[in-house]
Design a protein around this motif. Structure first.
Motif, PDB file in Angstrom:
ATOM      1  N   UNK A   3      -4.186   2.322  -5.228  1.00 28.29           N
ATOM      2  CA  UNK A   3      -3.644   3.680  -5.348  1.00 28.29           C
ATOM      3  C   UNK A   3      -4.712   4.742  -5.232  1.00 28.29           C
ATOM      4  N   UNK A   4      -5.858   4.514  -5.856  1.00 28.89           N
ATOM      5  CA  UNK A   4      -6.959   5.484  -5.768  1.00 28.89           C
ATOM      6  C   UNK A   4      -7.467   5.575  -4.336  1.00 28.89           C
ATOM      7  N   UNK A   5      -7.550   4.446  -3.641  1.00 28.37           N
ATOM      8  CA  UNK A   5      -7.983   4.444  -2.241  1.00 28.37           C
ATOM      9  C   UNK A   5      -6.986   5.208  -1.368  1.00 28.37           C
ATOM     10  N   UNK A   6      -5.694   4.982  -1.597  1.00 24.90           N
ATOM     11  CA  UNK A   6      -4.655   5.668  -0.830  1.00 24.90           C
ATOM     12  C   UNK A   6      -4.783   7.181  -1.011  1.00 24.90           C
ATOM     13  N   UNK A   7      -5.033   7.616  -2.237  1.00 24.37           N
ATOM     14  CA  UNK A   7      -5.159   9.053  -2.515  1.00 24.37           C
ATOM     15  C   UNK A   7      -6.333   9.664  -1.749  1.00 24.37           C
ATOM     16  N   UNK A   8      -7.438   8.923  -1.653  1.00 20.11           N
ATOM     17  CA  UNK A   8      -8.602   9.426  -0.921  1.00 20.11           C
ATOM     18  C   UNK A   8      -8.381   9.384   0.590  1.00 20.11           C
ATOM     19  N   UNK A   9      -7.640   8.389   1.074  1.00 24.50           N
ATOM     20  CA  UNK A   9      -7.465   8.188   2.514  1.00 24.50           C
ATOM     21  C   UNK A   9      -6.481   9.179   3.138  1.00 24.50           C
ATOM     22  N   UNK A  10      -5.546   9.684   2.365  1.00 28.27           N
ATOM     23  CA  UNK A  10      -4.533  10.602   2.899  1.00 28.27           C
ATOM     24  C   UNK A  10      -4.867  12.029   2.484  1.00 28.27           C
ATOM     25  N   UNK A  11      -4.449  12.964   3.303  1.00 25.40           N
ATOM     26  CA  UNK A  11      -4.584  14.372   2.925  1.00 25.40           C
ATOM     27  C   UNK A  11      -3.529  14.714   1.886  1.00 25.40           C
ATOM     28  N   UNK A  12      -3.671  15.850   1.204  1.00 25.36           N
ATOM     29  CA  UNK A  12      -2.739  16.202   0.135  1.00 25.36           C
ATOM     30  C   UNK A  12      -1.291  16.360   0.600  1.00 25.36           C
ATOM     31  N   UNK A  13      -1.076  16.874   1.810  1.00 26.51           N
ATOM     32  CA  UNK A  13       0.302  17.054   2.284  1.00 26.51           C
ATOM     33  C   UNK A  13       0.978  15.714   2.570  1.00 26.51           C
ATOM     34  N   UNK A  14       0.271  14.830   3.264  1.00 25.92           N
ATOM     35  CA  UNK A  14       0.821  13.500   3.555  1.00 25.92           C
ATOM     36  C   UNK A  14       1.043  12.735   2.245  1.00 25.92           C
ATOM     37  N   UNK A  26       4.759   0.948  -8.763  1.00 22.61           N
ATOM     38  CA  UNK A  26       4.653   2.175  -9.566  1.00 22.61           C
ATOM     39  C   UNK A  26       3.202   2.439  -9.951  1.00 22.61           C
ATOM     40  N   UNK A  27       2.445   1.391 -10.266  1.00 21.81           N
ATOM     41  CA  UNK A  27       1.033   1.553 -10.615  1.00 21.81           C
ATOM     42  C   UNK A  27       0.247   2.102  -9.427  1.00 21.81           C
ATOM     43  N   UNK A  28       0.523   1.589  -8.233  1.00 21.22           N
ATOM     44  CA  UNK A  28      -0.139   2.109  -7.033  1.00 21.22           C
ATOM     45  C   UNK A  28       0.178   3.594  -6.877  1.00 21.22           C
ATOM     46  N   UNK A  29       1.462   3.951  -6.990  1.00 21.38           N
ATOM     47  CA  UNK A  29       1.877   5.347  -6.813  1.00 21.38           C
ATOM     48  C   UNK A  29       1.275   6.249  -7.891  1.00 21.38           C
ATOM     49  N   UNK A  30       1.271   5.788  -9.130  1.00 22.91           N
ATOM     50  CA  UNK A  30       0.713   6.597 -10.217  1.00 22.91           C
ATOM     51  C   UNK A  30      -0.796   6.780 -10.063  1.00 22.91           C
ATOM     52  N   UNK A  31      -1.483   5.718  -9.624  1.00 26.83           N
ATOM     53  CA  UNK A  31      -2.933   5.827  -9.415  1.00 26.83           C
ATOM     54  C   UNK A  31      -3.247   6.745  -8.243  1.00 26.83           C
ATOM     55  N   UNK A  32      -2.340   6.818  -7.258  1.00 29.61           N
ATOM     56  CA  UNK A  32      -2.530   7.768  -6.161  1.00 29.61           C
ATOM     57  C   UNK A  32      -2.249   9.194  -6.635  1.00 29.61           C
ATOM     58  N   UNK A  33      -1.338   9.329  -7.574  1.00 26.93           N
ATOM     59  CA  UNK A  33      -0.930  10.648  -8.089  1.00 26.93           C
ATOM     60  C   UNK A  33      -1.966  11.248  -9.041  1.00 26.93           C
ATOM     61  N   UNK A  34      -2.508  10.427  -9.943  1.00 27.93           N
ATOM     62  CA  UNK A  34      -3.440  10.913 -10.954  1.00 27.93           C
ATOM     63  C   UNK A  34      -4.869  10.512 -10.584  1.00 27.93           C
ATOM     64  N   UNK A  35      -5.825  11.416 -10.727  1.00 24.23           N
ATOM     65  CA  UNK A  35      -7.194  11.108 -10.326  1.00 24.23           C
ATOM     66  C   UNK A  35      -7.891  10.068 -11.215  1.00 24.23           C
ATOM     67  N   UNK A  36      -7.438   9.882 -12.434  1.00 31.27           N
ATOM     68  CA  UNK A  36      -8.074   8.930 -13.350  1.00 31.27           C
ATOM     69  C   UNK A  36      -7.310   7.602 -13.307  1.00 31.27           C
ATOM     70  N   UNK A  37      -7.644   6.756 -12.322  1.00 32.90           N
ATOM     71  CA  UNK A  37      -6.883   5.512 -12.156  1.00 32.90           C
ATOM     72  C   UNK A  37      -7.098   4.547 -13.317  1.00 32.90           C
ATOM     73  N   UNK A  38      -8.213   4.674 -14.018  1.00 27.69           N
ATOM     74  CA  UNK A  38      -8.441   3.825 -15.181  1.00 27.69           C
ATOM     75  C   UNK A  38      -7.426   4.147 -16.287  1.00 27.69           C
ATOM     76  N   UNK A  39      -7.128   5.438 -16.480  1.00 27.14           N
ATOM     77  CA  UNK A  39      -6.110   5.837 -17.458  1.00 27.14           C
ATOM     78  C   UNK A  39      -4.734   5.337 -17.023  1.00 27.14           C
ATOM     79  N   UNK A  40      -4.475   5.343 -15.725  1.00 19.93           N
ATOM     80  CA  UNK A  40      -3.209   4.823 -15.201  1.00 19.93           C
ATOM     81  C   UNK A  40      -3.094   3.330 -15.498  1.00 19.93           C
ATOM     82  N   UNK A  41      -4.136   2.579 -15.204  1.00 21.69           N
ATOM     83  CA  UNK A  41      -4.108   1.126 -15.433  1.00 21.69           C
ATOM     84  C   UNK A  41      -3.952   0.825 -16.925  1.00 21.69           C
ATOM     85  N   UNK A  42      -4.662   1.569 -17.766  1.00 20.59           N
ATOM     86  CA  UNK A  42      -4.513   1.376 -19.218  1.00 20.59           C
ATOM     87  C   UNK A  42      -3.081   1.688 -19.649  1.00 20.59           C
ATOM     88  N   UNK A  43      -2.520   2.767 -19.109  1.00 23.94           N
ATOM     89  CA  UNK A  43      -1.149   3.146 -19.457  1.00 23.94           C
ATOM     90  C   UNK A  43      -0.117   2.153 -18.957  1.00 23.94           C
TER      91      UNK A  43
END
Length: 189
Positions: free
Chosen positions: A56-67, A122-139
Protein backbone atom coordinates in the motif's frame (compact mmCIF):
# COMPACT_ATOMS: atom_id res chain seq x y z
CA UNK A 1 -3.31 8.17 15.56
CA UNK A 2 -6.08 8.55 12.94
CA UNK A 3 -4.48 5.85 10.75
CA UNK A 4 -4.31 3.46 13.71
CA UNK A 5 -7.88 4.05 14.90
CA UNK A 6 -9.51 3.97 11.46
CA UNK A 7 -7.56 0.82 10.53
CA UNK A 8 -8.52 -0.92 13.76
CA UNK A 9 -12.21 -0.13 13.39
CA UNK A 10 -12.50 -0.92 9.68
CA UNK A 11 -10.74 -4.28 9.97
CA UNK A 12 -12.48 -5.32 13.20
CA UNK A 13 -15.86 -4.77 11.54
CA UNK A 14 -14.71 -6.20 8.22
CA UNK A 15 -13.44 -9.36 9.89
CA UNK A 16 -16.79 -10.19 11.50
CA UNK A 17 -18.10 -13.28 9.74
CA UNK A 18 -15.05 -13.35 7.44
CA UNK A 19 -13.54 -16.67 6.38
CA UNK A 20 -10.57 -16.18 8.70
CA UNK A 21 -12.90 -15.65 11.64
CA UNK A 22 -14.70 -18.84 10.65
CA UNK A 23 -11.28 -20.49 10.40
CA UNK A 24 -10.55 -19.37 14.00
CA UNK A 25 -13.76 -21.09 15.13
CA UNK A 26 -12.87 -24.27 13.20
CA UNK A 27 -9.35 -24.35 14.66
CA UNK A 28 -10.68 -23.79 18.19
CA UNK A 29 -13.25 -26.56 17.80
CA UNK A 30 -10.73 -28.96 16.28
CA UNK A 31 -7.76 -28.43 18.60
CA UNK A 32 -9.28 -26.97 21.78
CA UNK A 33 -6.00 -25.14 22.57
CA UNK A 34 -6.86 -21.44 22.43
CA UNK A 35 -3.50 -19.86 23.31
CA UNK A 36 -1.40 -21.44 20.53
CA UNK A 37 -4.23 -20.54 18.11
CA UNK A 38 -4.27 -16.90 19.28
CA UNK A 39 -0.45 -16.70 19.01
CA UNK A 40 -0.59 -18.22 15.51
CA UNK A 41 -3.26 -15.74 14.41
CA UNK A 42 -1.15 -12.86 15.73
CA UNK A 43 2.02 -13.94 13.93
CA UNK A 44 0.23 -14.70 10.65
CA UNK A 45 -1.61 -11.37 10.78
CA UNK A 46 1.52 -9.32 11.51
CA UNK A 47 3.39 -10.99 8.64
CA UNK A 48 0.50 -10.75 6.18
CA UNK A 49 -0.51 -7.20 7.01
CA UNK A 50 3.10 -5.93 7.08
CA UNK A 51 3.41 -7.20 3.53
CA UNK A 52 0.08 -5.61 2.58
CA UNK A 53 1.06 -2.34 4.27
CA UNK A 54 4.34 -2.20 2.37
CA UNK A 55 2.47 -2.76 -0.91
CA UNK A 56 0.00 0.00 0.00
CA UNK A 57 2.79 2.44 0.82
CA UNK A 58 4.50 1.62 -2.50
CA UNK A 59 1.23 2.14 -4.40
CA UNK A 60 0.80 5.56 -2.77
CA UNK A 61 4.29 6.62 -3.88
CA UNK A 62 3.92 5.16 -7.40
CA UNK A 63 0.65 6.93 -8.26
CA UNK A 64 -0.05 10.63 -8.40
CA UNK A 65 -2.60 12.06 -5.95
CA UNK A 66 -5.42 12.27 -8.53
CA UNK A 67 -5.03 8.68 -9.74
CA UNK A 68 -4.60 7.47 -6.17
CA UNK A 69 -7.82 9.23 -5.09
CA UNK A 70 -9.83 7.46 -7.80
CA UNK A 71 -8.21 4.07 -7.24
CA UNK A 72 -8.76 4.27 -3.47
CA UNK A 73 -12.30 5.64 -3.74
CA UNK A 74 -13.34 2.87 -6.14
CA UNK A 75 -11.48 0.27 -4.04
CA UNK A 76 -13.40 1.27 -0.91
CA UNK A 77 -16.68 1.11 -2.84
CA UNK A 78 -15.74 -2.34 -4.15
CA UNK A 79 -14.95 -3.40 -0.57
CA UNK A 80 -18.42 -2.20 0.46
CA UNK A 81 -20.01 -4.49 -2.12
CA UNK A 82 -17.66 -7.36 -1.22
CA UNK A 83 -18.65 -7.05 2.46
CA UNK A 84 -22.18 -8.06 1.47
CA UNK A 85 -20.97 -11.42 0.07
CA UNK A 86 -20.91 -14.02 2.88
CA UNK A 87 -17.70 -16.00 3.41
CA UNK A 88 -17.40 -19.73 3.88
CA UNK A 89 -14.56 -21.90 5.10
CA UNK A 90 -13.88 -25.55 4.32
CA UNK A 91 -14.29 -28.00 7.19
CA UNK A 92 -10.74 -29.23 6.75
CA UNK A 93 -7.96 -26.93 7.96
CA UNK A 94 -5.13 -26.60 5.39
CA UNK A 95 -2.01 -28.42 6.55
CA UNK A 96 -3.70 -30.03 9.55
CA UNK A 97 -3.01 -33.55 8.32
CA UNK A 98 0.73 -32.99 8.54
CA UNK A 99 0.64 -32.83 12.34
CA UNK A 100 2.73 -29.66 12.55
CA UNK A 101 1.18 -28.68 15.82
CA UNK A 102 -1.53 -26.19 16.61
CA UNK A 103 0.64 -23.05 16.43
CA UNK A 104 2.31 -23.80 13.07
CA UNK A 105 -0.95 -25.05 11.56
CA UNK A 106 -2.66 -21.81 12.65
CA UNK A 107 0.13 -19.58 11.27
CA UNK A 108 0.10 -21.33 7.89
CA UNK A 109 -3.68 -21.59 7.63
CA UNK A 110 -4.25 -17.95 8.62
CA UNK A 111 -1.49 -16.54 6.46
CA UNK A 112 -2.78 -18.39 3.39
CA UNK A 113 -6.45 -17.67 4.13
CA UNK A 114 -5.68 -13.96 4.49
CA UNK A 115 -4.02 -13.76 1.03
CA UNK A 116 -6.35 -11.71 -1.17
CA UNK A 117 -8.92 -11.53 1.63
CA UNK A 118 -11.06 -8.45 2.31
CA UNK A 119 -8.99 -7.40 5.30
CA UNK A 120 -5.69 -7.77 3.41
CA UNK A 121 -7.04 -5.67 0.53
CA UNK A 122 -8.34 -3.14 3.08
CA UNK A 123 -4.86 -3.01 4.63
CA UNK A 124 -3.32 -2.24 1.23
CA UNK A 125 -5.89 0.52 0.63
CA UNK A 126 -5.50 1.99 4.12
CA UNK A 127 -1.70 1.97 3.86
CA UNK A 128 -2.01 3.78 0.52
CA UNK A 129 -4.41 6.28 2.11
CA UNK A 130 -2.44 7.06 5.29
CA UNK A 131 1.25 8.01 5.18
CA UNK A 132 2.11 6.07 8.37
CA UNK A 133 1.81 2.47 7.13
CA UNK A 134 3.22 1.15 10.39
CA UNK A 135 0.24 2.65 12.26
CA UNK A 136 -2.05 1.06 9.66
CA UNK A 137 -0.47 -2.37 10.13
CA UNK A 138 -0.67 -2.03 13.92
CA UNK A 139 -4.32 -0.98 13.64
CA UNK A 140 -5.32 -3.71 11.20
CA UNK A 141 -3.55 -6.30 13.34
CA UNK A 142 -5.39 -5.08 16.44
CA UNK A 143 -8.66 -5.16 14.49
CA UNK A 144 -8.00 -8.76 13.42
CA UNK A 145 -7.19 -9.78 16.98
CA UNK A 146 -10.26 -7.96 18.35
CA UNK A 147 -12.47 -9.95 15.99
CA UNK A 148 -10.71 -13.32 16.17
CA UNK A 149 -9.66 -13.76 19.81
CA UNK A 150 -13.28 -13.81 21.04
CA UNK A 151 -14.08 -16.21 18.19
CA UNK A 152 -11.38 -18.58 19.43
CA UNK A 153 -12.62 -18.49 23.03
CA UNK A 154 -16.37 -18.29 22.46
CA UNK A 155 -16.64 -19.76 18.98
CA UNK A 156 -20.04 -20.95 18.00
CA UNK A 157 -21.88 -19.13 20.80
CA UNK A 158 -20.91 -15.82 19.19
CA UNK A 159 -21.93 -16.97 15.72
CA UNK A 160 -25.40 -17.92 16.97
CA UNK A 161 -26.08 -14.62 18.82
CA UNK A 162 -24.64 -11.99 16.47
CA UNK A 163 -26.35 -11.21 13.16
CA UNK A 164 -23.54 -11.43 10.62
CA UNK A 165 -25.83 -9.85 8.03
CA UNK A 166 -26.15 -6.74 10.18
CA UNK A 167 -22.42 -6.60 10.92
CA UNK A 168 -21.62 -6.98 7.21
CA UNK A 169 -24.16 -4.28 6.31
CA UNK A 170 -22.62 -1.85 8.83
CA UNK A 171 -19.10 -2.59 7.57
CA UNK A 172 -20.28 -2.19 3.95
CA UNK A 173 -21.80 1.18 4.87
CA UNK A 174 -18.53 2.36 6.43
CA UNK A 175 -16.53 1.29 3.36
CA UNK A 176 -19.07 3.01 1.07
CA UNK A 177 -18.94 6.28 3.03
CA UNK A 178 -15.12 6.30 3.03
CA UNK A 179 -15.16 5.53 -0.72
CA UNK A 180 -17.55 8.36 -1.54
CA UNK A 181 -15.71 10.85 0.65
CA UNK A 182 -12.44 9.84 -1.01
CA UNK A 183 -13.91 10.23 -4.52
CA UNK A 184 -15.31 13.69 -3.85
CA UNK A 185 -11.99 14.77 -2.41
CA UNK A 186 -13.18 15.20 1.14
CA UNK A 187 -10.15 13.44 2.61
CA UNK A 188 -6.86 15.32 2.58
CA UNK A 189 -3.94 13.77 0.74
Amino acid sequence: MEAFLVSTGVVALGEMGDKTQLLAIVLAAKYRKPWPIVAGILLATVLNHALAGAVGAWVARAMGPDVLRWVLGLSFLAMAVWMLVPDQVDDEVPGSERHWGVFVTTVLAFFLAEMGDKTQIATVALAARFPDWLAVVAGTTLGMMAANVPAVFMGEAIARKVSMRLVHAIAAGIFAVVGVITLVGGLSW
